[in-house]
Design a protein around this motif. Structure first.
Motif, mmCIF file in Angstrom:
data_model
loop_
_atom_site.group_PDB
_atom_site.id
_atom_site.type_symbol
_atom_site.label_atom_id
_atom_site.label_comp_id
_atom_site.label_asym_id
_atom_site.label_seq_id
_atom_site.Cartn_x
_atom_site.Cartn_y
_atom_site.Cartn_z
ATOM 1 N N LEU A 71 0.890 -1.167 -0.005
ATOM 2 C CA LEU A 71 -0.090 0.101 -0.092
ATOM 3 C C LEU A 71 0.799 1.163 0.014
ATOM 4 O O LEU A 71 0.403 2.268 -0.672
ATOM 5 C CB LEU A 71 -0.955 -0.148 1.231
ATOM 6 C CG LEU A 71 -2.103 -1.166 1.485
ATOM 7 C CD1 LEU A 71 -2.652 -1.108 2.478
ATOM 8 C CD2 LEU A 71 -3.134 -0.559 0.339
ATOM 9 N N MET A 72 1.998 0.956 0.572
ATOM 10 C CA MET A 72 2.960 2.134 0.845
ATOM 11 C C MET A 72 3.890 2.447 -0.342
ATOM 12 O O MET A 72 4.793 3.163 -0.245
ATOM 13 C CB MET A 72 3.603 2.390 2.099
ATOM 14 C CG MET A 72 2.706 2.538 3.093
ATOM 15 S SD MET A 72 3.253 2.476 4.824
ATOM 16 C CE MET A 72 2.244 3.123 6.124
ATOM 17 N N LEU B 28 -3.160 15.804 -2.283
ATOM 18 C CA LEU B 28 -2.056 15.853 -1.413
ATOM 19 C C LEU B 28 -0.531 15.415 -2.160
ATOM 20 O O LEU B 28 -0.725 14.504 -3.194
ATOM 21 C CB LEU B 28 -2.128 15.131 -0.197
ATOM 22 C CG LEU B 28 -3.036 15.455 0.876
ATOM 23 C CD1 LEU B 28 -3.419 14.353 1.749
ATOM 24 C CD2 LEU B 28 -2.471 16.617 1.446
ATOM 25 N N PRO B 29 0.489 16.032 -1.978
ATOM 26 C CA PRO B 29 1.721 15.489 -2.850
ATOM 27 C C PRO B 29 1.951 14.163 -2.280
ATOM 28 O O PRO B 29 1.671 13.715 -1.043
ATOM 29 C CB PRO B 29 2.732 16.386 -2.037
ATOM 30 C CG PRO B 29 2.091 16.767 -0.758
ATOM 31 C CD PRO B 29 0.693 16.966 -0.815
ATOM 32 N N PRO B 30 2.542 13.438 -3.128
ATOM 33 C CA PRO B 30 2.710 11.816 -2.848
ATOM 34 C C PRO B 30 3.972 11.795 -1.571
ATOM 35 O O PRO B 30 4.891 12.766 -1.539
ATOM 36 C CB PRO B 30 3.373 11.276 -3.973
ATOM 37 C CG PRO B 30 3.861 12.485 -4.795
ATOM 38 C CD PRO B 30 2.990 13.735 -4.635
ATOM 39 N N SER B 31 3.824 10.634 -0.856
ATOM 40 C CA SER B 31 4.805 10.484 0.172
ATOM 41 C C SER B 31 5.846 9.359 -0.035
ATOM 42 O O SER B 31 5.342 8.542 -0.800
ATOM 43 C CB SER B 31 4.122 10.072 1.562
ATOM 44 O OG SER B 31 4.933 9.934 2.486
ATOM 45 N N ALA B 32 7.188 9.442 0.264
ATOM 46 C CA ALA B 32 7.886 8.244 0.192
ATOM 47 C C ALA B 32 7.692 7.394 1.252
ATOM 48 O O ALA B 32 8.319 6.395 0.871
ATOM 49 C CB ALA B 32 9.411 8.923 0.295
ATOM 50 N N GLN C 93 10.576 4.937 2.312
ATOM 51 C CA GLN C 93 11.629 4.769 1.324
ATOM 52 C C GLN C 93 12.528 6.160 2.025
ATOM 53 O O GLN C 93 13.752 6.378 1.644
ATOM 54 C CB GLN C 93 11.374 5.117 0.205
ATOM 55 C CG GLN C 93 11.582 3.781 -0.661
ATOM 56 C CD GLN C 93 10.606 2.638 -0.602
ATOM 57 O OE1 GLN C 93 9.646 3.042 -0.003
ATOM 58 N NE2 GLN C 93 10.964 1.354 -0.890
ATOM 59 N N SER C 94 11.908 6.991 2.608
ATOM 60 C CA SER C 94 12.712 8.055 3.005
ATOM 61 C C SER C 94 12.833 8.309 4.786
ATOM 62 O O SER C 94 12.027 7.668 5.380
ATOM 63 C CB SER C 94 11.763 9.484 2.890
ATOM 64 O OG SER C 94 11.947 10.715 3.830
ATOM 65 N N SER C 95 14.317 8.592 5.074
ATOM 66 C CA SER C 95 14.358 8.597 6.533
ATOM 67 C C SER C 95 13.498 9.591 7.405
ATOM 68 O O SER C 95 13.436 9.322 8.600
ATOM 69 C CB SER C 95 15.944 8.752 6.953
ATOM 70 O OG SER C 95 16.011 10.001 6.145
#
Lengths: 277, 292
Positions: B128-129, B145-149, B152-154
């Motif tokens: 899902l993520m 909304l802007p996509p989120s990592a 994958q992002s710290s």
């Protein structure tokens, strides 16, 4: 009239909101099933494919062929089954002694049971692994079974239950010359079926689903359970074959979901009961 | 006759012996062994080459940034999960408290994640993520909304893991709170209604104190449980990216083959933290909790 209308609107909104909350918790599983029936191409499109054009049942076969799933499944069954059976053989006499006998050192020994229940496996796994390695057991299923046969929490719960069984019944049986073994088998066990069922369900769910312990105790496919096998699909299938990974996931989840659907009342009760007591 | 009395004397010990043996062998002894190991530079290949180093492993722990990072991550995770889960389950429990068919269906539904293996849950949420094809970013896009990592992002990885854990935990704690709410005698509420108490006041002055033992129980169980988090981290992030989700147990797990002594010492520290937390809770809170 006006207030009446408002009430209907509120009730409807309440239902809608409840349905939405329900969806938040159920939807990921539906999405897992949908993905498990899609083609690789369908999983890669954006916006996502809600329903596969035609369900790809072959994904399940492909997932099954990615590893020795029959072995994994058999391991899960043997490990979970042995733990439950052995736990009961050990727990029932212990709970009986703690509930119905007075003996020197009882408080201390029972205190140790409670203490044991506070110490997590995440702390002791290294020494237990080294012990198992010393005994030459790491290539067998035993390291996944024997550390759990003494279920401290189960003994605690069952003792509470046994204590509620009136002393008079036991005294009457003793007057009839029934042996203690017979009293356990013919009185204590039948009278505490709800507690025993609770512990069994609880044990089944937690050991069938366990990931940490088998991960640190096994180093070959021959002794791995299903949870590890499925987690490893991600490594064998690469990170992009989501349809295959989800197919494997369905194989892992569906049996337990079926059990849940059929005995959800008992399972929920078991969890809440063991949580509150 | 004498024989019988001797037997009656030792009988309890015979009945508890297998259980005590299991607990001694697989809980008590390993704890001692763990402490022993923590004092060594342990050689896995050749035990005889293991070297006693006293408290060196512990001083090493205190001087290492990666340990503090793991401790910090675990603390953030614990605070996040405990607060969010308690608030949301309390809210949902009060909302779904009334007996009714649909309410129990919703309760059973939100409990579902609890019977499913963490492995499955982690894999589904991983999907899902997924940043490019994942459903969550698609939904984000739908509502502008802007996509989120996500994982994958710290910056977002730990929050993403917290979301999954809260999602998984809510059902169980909701049910415990519902059971507590339903055990409150209706006569107390009737008395409050006679006094024309506001809903908020009833909740704050009656409901909350009456269920405080259960809330206290949840607080302890959740804090200890969160400090042991491992499975979600192992399947979803592998501790990354850049150690952003390395928790204490994952940290211990990471050293289990390369540096057993150090790993054991960290285990001792974790055990001490868990013990301390339990102790503090009981000292600070047990007085404030209303027991019936």
């Amino acid at each position: 009239m006006k207030t009446f209308d408002l009430k209907i609107v509120w009730t409807a909104l309440g239902y809608l909101l409840k349905a939405a909350v329900l969806m938040i918790f159920i939807f990921p599983f539906l999405w897992m099933i949908s993905t498990s029936l899609q083609t690789f191409r369908e999983t890669m499109t954006f916006p996502p494919t809600w329903f596969p054009a035609s369900p790809k049942w072959g994904n399940f076969a492909e997932a099954m062929n990615a590893g020795p799933f029959l072995t994994y499944f058999r391991n899960s069954v043997v490990v979970t089954g042995s733990i439950i059976v052995l736990q009961f053989l050990i727990m029932i006499p212990a709970a009986y002694a703690f509930a119905k006998y007075k003996f020197p050192g009882k408080t201390l020994l029972f205190g140790m049971i409670l203490l044991a229940f506070m110490i997590p496996g995440q702390v002791t796994f290294i020494p237990v692994y080294l012990m198992m390695a010393d005994w030459g057991l790491v290539k067998t299923l035993l390291p996944q079974i024997i550390p759990f046969i003494s279920n401290a929490f189960g003994i605690f719960l069952l003792r509470q239950y046994f204590m509620q069984i009136p002393e008079e019944i036991i005294e009457a049986a003793r007057l009839d010359n029934a042996s203690e073994f017979k009293i356990i088998r013919k009185i204590m066990v039948p009278m505490s079926k709800p507690a025993l069922a609770t512990i069994a369900l609880f044990s089944f769910v937690s050991h069938w689903n366990d990931y940490f312990w088998p991960l640190v105790m096994t180093d070959s496919a021959a002794v791995r359970p299903l949870t590890l096998g499925i987690a490893m699909l991600r490594e064998t299938e690469g990170i992009s074959n989501w349809h295959i990974i989800m197919a494997g996931n369905v194989i892992l989840v569906v049996p337990i979901l079926l059990v849940y659907v059929f005995c959800s009342k008992h399972i929920v009760k078991a969890f809440v009961y063991s949580g509150i007591k | 006759m004498d024989k019988k009395r001797i037997w009656e004397g030792i009988r309890p010990y015979v009945l508890i012996a297998p259980a005590m043996a299991g607990i001694m062998l697989f809980v008590m002894y390993p704890v001692g062994y763990l402490i022993y190991l923590s004092l060594f530079k342990y050689n896995l290949m050749n035990k005889d080459k293991s070297k006693f180093v006293g408290l060196d492993n512990f001083t090493q722990i205190l001087g290492r940034g990666d340990f503090y990072k793991a401790l910090w991550n675990t603390s953030i995770y614990t605070v996040g999960v405990v607060i969010l889960t308690m608030l949301l389950s309390l809210l949902i429990a009060v909302w779904l408290n009334k007996k009714g068919r649909f309410n129990s269906v919703v309760q059973a539904g939100i409990f579902t994640p609890h019977v499913v293996s963490i492995v499955s849950i982690s894999l589904v949420w991983l999907w899902l993520m997924e940043p490019n094809q994942g459903l969550l970013n698609y939904l984000f896009k739908l509502v502008g909304l802007p996509p989120s990592a996500w994982l994958q992002s710290s910056k977002t990885a730990l929050i993403s893991v917290i979301i999954v854990s809260v999602w998984q935990a809510i059902g169980y704690y909701t049910l415990i709170i519902v059971a507590a709410l339903q055990s409150i005698s209706p006569s107390i509420y009737e008395a409050a209604a006679l006094d024309n108490a506001s809903r908020f006041k009833v909740f704050y002055k009656i409901t909350l104190p009456m269920i405080s033992p259960q809330l206290f129980f949840i607080l302890i169980i959740m804090t200890i449980g969160s400090f042991k988090v491992f499975d979600t981290v192992q399947v979803m992030t592998g501790g990354g990216p850049n150690n952003a989700t390395t928790t204490l147990v994952y940290y211990i797990y990471g050293f289990r083959t390369t540096n057993i002594g150090y790993s054991a010492a960290t285990g001792v520290v974790l055990m001490a933290i868990i013990g301390l937390l339990t102790f503090i809770y009981f000292r600070l809170l047990s007085k404030k909790v209303h027991y019936q």
